[in-house]
Design an enzyme around this catalytic site. Structure first.
Site, PDB file in Angstrom:
ATOM      1  N   HIS A   1      -4.419  97.471 103.887  1.00  0.00           N
ATOM      2  CA  HIS A   1      -4.301  97.121 105.519  1.00  0.00           C
ATOM      3  C   HIS A   1      -5.520  97.583 106.345  1.00  0.00           C
ATOM      4  CE1 HIS A   1      -1.399  96.320 108.831  1.00  0.00           C
ATOM      5  NE2 HIS A   1      -2.315  95.760 109.221  1.00  0.00           N
TER       6      HIS A   1
ATOM      7  N   ARG B   1       1.681  90.343 108.179  1.00  0.00           N
ATOM      8  CA  ARG B   1       2.674  91.339 108.103  1.00  0.00           C
ATOM      9  C   ARG B   1       3.457  91.267 106.777  1.00  0.00           C
ATOM     10  NH1 ARG B   1      -0.072  93.507 111.340  1.00  0.00           N
ATOM     11  NH2 ARG B   1       0.395  94.549 113.318  1.00  0.00           N
TER      12      ARG B   1
ATOM     13  N   GLU C   1       4.646  99.818 104.247  1.00  0.00           N
ATOM     14  CA  GLU C   1       3.518 100.741 104.247  1.00  0.00           C
ATOM     15  C   GLU C   1       3.718 101.965 104.865  1.00  0.00           C
ATOM     16  OE1 GLU C   1       0.796  98.620 106.997  1.00  0.00           O
ATOM     17  OE2 GLU C   1       0.902  96.602 105.726  1.00  0.00           O
TER      18      GLU C   1
ATOM     19  N   THR D   1      -2.364  88.458 105.329  1.00  0.00           N
ATOM     20  CA  THR D   1      -3.187  89.458 106.012  1.00  0.00           C
ATOM     21  C   THR D   1      -2.489  89.638 107.569  1.00  0.00           C
ATOM     22  OG1 THR D   1      -4.880  87.816 106.997  1.00  0.00           O
ATOM     23  CG2 THR D   1      -5.566  89.035 105.259  1.00  0.00           C
TER      24      THR D   1
ATOM     25  N   ASP E   1      -3.243  92.304 102.286  1.00  0.00           N
ATOM     26  CA  ASP E   1      -3.864  93.382 103.057  1.00  0.00           C
ATOM     27  C   ASP E   1      -2.770  94.059 103.683  1.00  0.00           C
ATOM     28  OD1 ASP E   1      -5.778  95.067 104.366  1.00  0.00           O
ATOM     29  OD2 ASP E   1      -5.526  93.800 105.972  1.00  0.00           O
TER      30      ASP E   1
ATOM     31  N   ILE F   1      -6.932  83.994 114.647  1.00  0.00           N
ATOM     32  CA  ILE F   1      -7.333  84.394 113.101  1.00  0.00           C
ATOM     33  C   ILE F   1      -7.019  83.208 112.453  1.00  0.00           C
ATOM     34  CG2 ILE F   1      -6.856  85.871 111.396  1.00  0.00           C
ATOM     35  CD1 ILE F   1      -5.770  87.995 113.455  1.00  0.00           C
TER      36      ILE F   1
END
Length: 341
Positions: free
Chosen positions: A296, A249, A278, A247, A273, A170
């Site tokens: 997310h 954790r 969460e 983006t 994100d 990524i």
């Protein structure tokens, strides 16, 4: 009787492929439990999950059966034949890997499945933070046109330095996207990456990365060594007015230190994100209009979801057929050959 694989979460994009993949080699069953206790008591004789040897897991299943923490893993090992967990995501921080290692349960994930979706989401967050696009859209939707926006406080992307913490799939994809502007790309990983473009400049520490970056973007997994790794010291090492993107954790960043830096202006904005707890989002984050916040969704798209589901199911199929699946997580690769079906 065919071995059974249990889907702890739905495969929404590959229903036809699912039937074909396991036809004649395994019976696919679905999660029917409405509680953690029912789940753990259902693998014995006569139970709905009797004969299950492998699990397909989505994080959403934790809403019913909880995270795959040590107590769950140990109970699963004691009461079932399960010896493989196929996590349907690249992240697997909701699974206690050490407990799996102790009990001979292997874990796979889906590296690379959502690299394009996550990288493009990170690009969006970066553009929104530098140009205040999220604030501008809010201004329009609230009927004030662009009253809230001050162009003198926004910045172009071209020529700025992007620091990437974790040049995996990524991170590298995002580097390619950002380099097109162009941006200068510097990165830090546990080791210098091989076979990367010459324009990806390696630095020897997180501190040096922070010193050079106008924008710091995080692309590392959450584990004991990365939890809280971006804290007060690292944030203060960034240049005043820098942007922080996450983006990966939420718990990789010390949220209190990040919010303090937003309050005193050391960080001009953050693009997030992911969050530590969460789906709860600290309400203080909502008070900074320049920040770009997503719930997310960065790794989700029709294409990435399909790829992810097929990859996770492929890991299950390979295990059922040969006792070993693909994409074993790094922490358990040394255990290959020790697991049993």
């Amino acid at each position: 009787m065919l071995p059974r694989v249990l889907l702890c979460g739905w495969c929404l994009c590959v229903q036809d492929e699912l039937k074909e993949m396991f036809h004649g080699i395994a019976e696919v069953i679905h999660l029917v439990s409405e509680s953690r206790s029912h789940f753990l008591s259902s693998f014995g004789p006569g139970g709905p999950y009797e004969g299950t040897v492998a699990l397909y897991r989505l994080n959403e299943s934790s809403e019913v059966i909880g995270k795959f923490d040590a107590p769950l893993i140990h109970t699963l090992a004691d009461t079932s034949m399960v010896r493989w967990i196929a996590q349907s995501s690249s992240g697997y921080d909701e699974i206690d890997v050490q407990a799996c290692k102790e009990r001979g349960i292997m874990v796979s994930n889906t590296p690379g499945a959502n690299e394009d979706a996550t990288a493009t989401a990170t690009l969006y967050l970066m553009l929104s933070c530098l140009r205040h696009f999220s604030m501008a859209e809010h201004s329009l939707r609230s009927g004030t046109w662009r009253t809230l926006c001050n162009p003198a406080q926004t910045h172009d992307v071209t020529g700025r330095t992007l620091g990437i913490f974790g040049l995996g799939r990524i991170g590298l994809r995002f580097a390619h996207l950002a380099h097109a502007f162009p941006m200068r790309i510097v990165y830090f990983s546990r080791r210098k990456a091989e076979s990367v473009p010459d324009w990806c400049e390696y630095v020897s520490s997180v501190e040096e990365l922070c010193k050079q970056a106008d924008v710091l973007s995080l692309h590392v997994p959450l584990n004991q060594s990365t939890a809280g790794m971006i804290g007060e010291k690292e944030i203060k090492t960034l240049r005043r007015g820098s942007v922080l993107l996450n983006t990966s954790r939420g718990r990789i960043v010390n949220q209190e230190a990040m919010i303090r830096a937003l309050e005193d202006g050391h960080l001009s904005s953050v693009g997030l994100d992911v969050y530590p707890d969460e789906p709860h989002v600290d309400p203080r984050l909502l008070t900074f209009p320049r920040c770009a916040l997503l719930p997310h969704v960065g790794g989700d798209s029709a294409e990435s979801d399909r790829t992810r589901e097929l990859q996770a199911l492929g890991n299950l199929r390979a295990f059922v057929l040969g006792g070993i699946g693909e994409d074993v997580i790094p922490e358990l690769k040394t255990e290959i050959g020790n697991s049993t079906t």
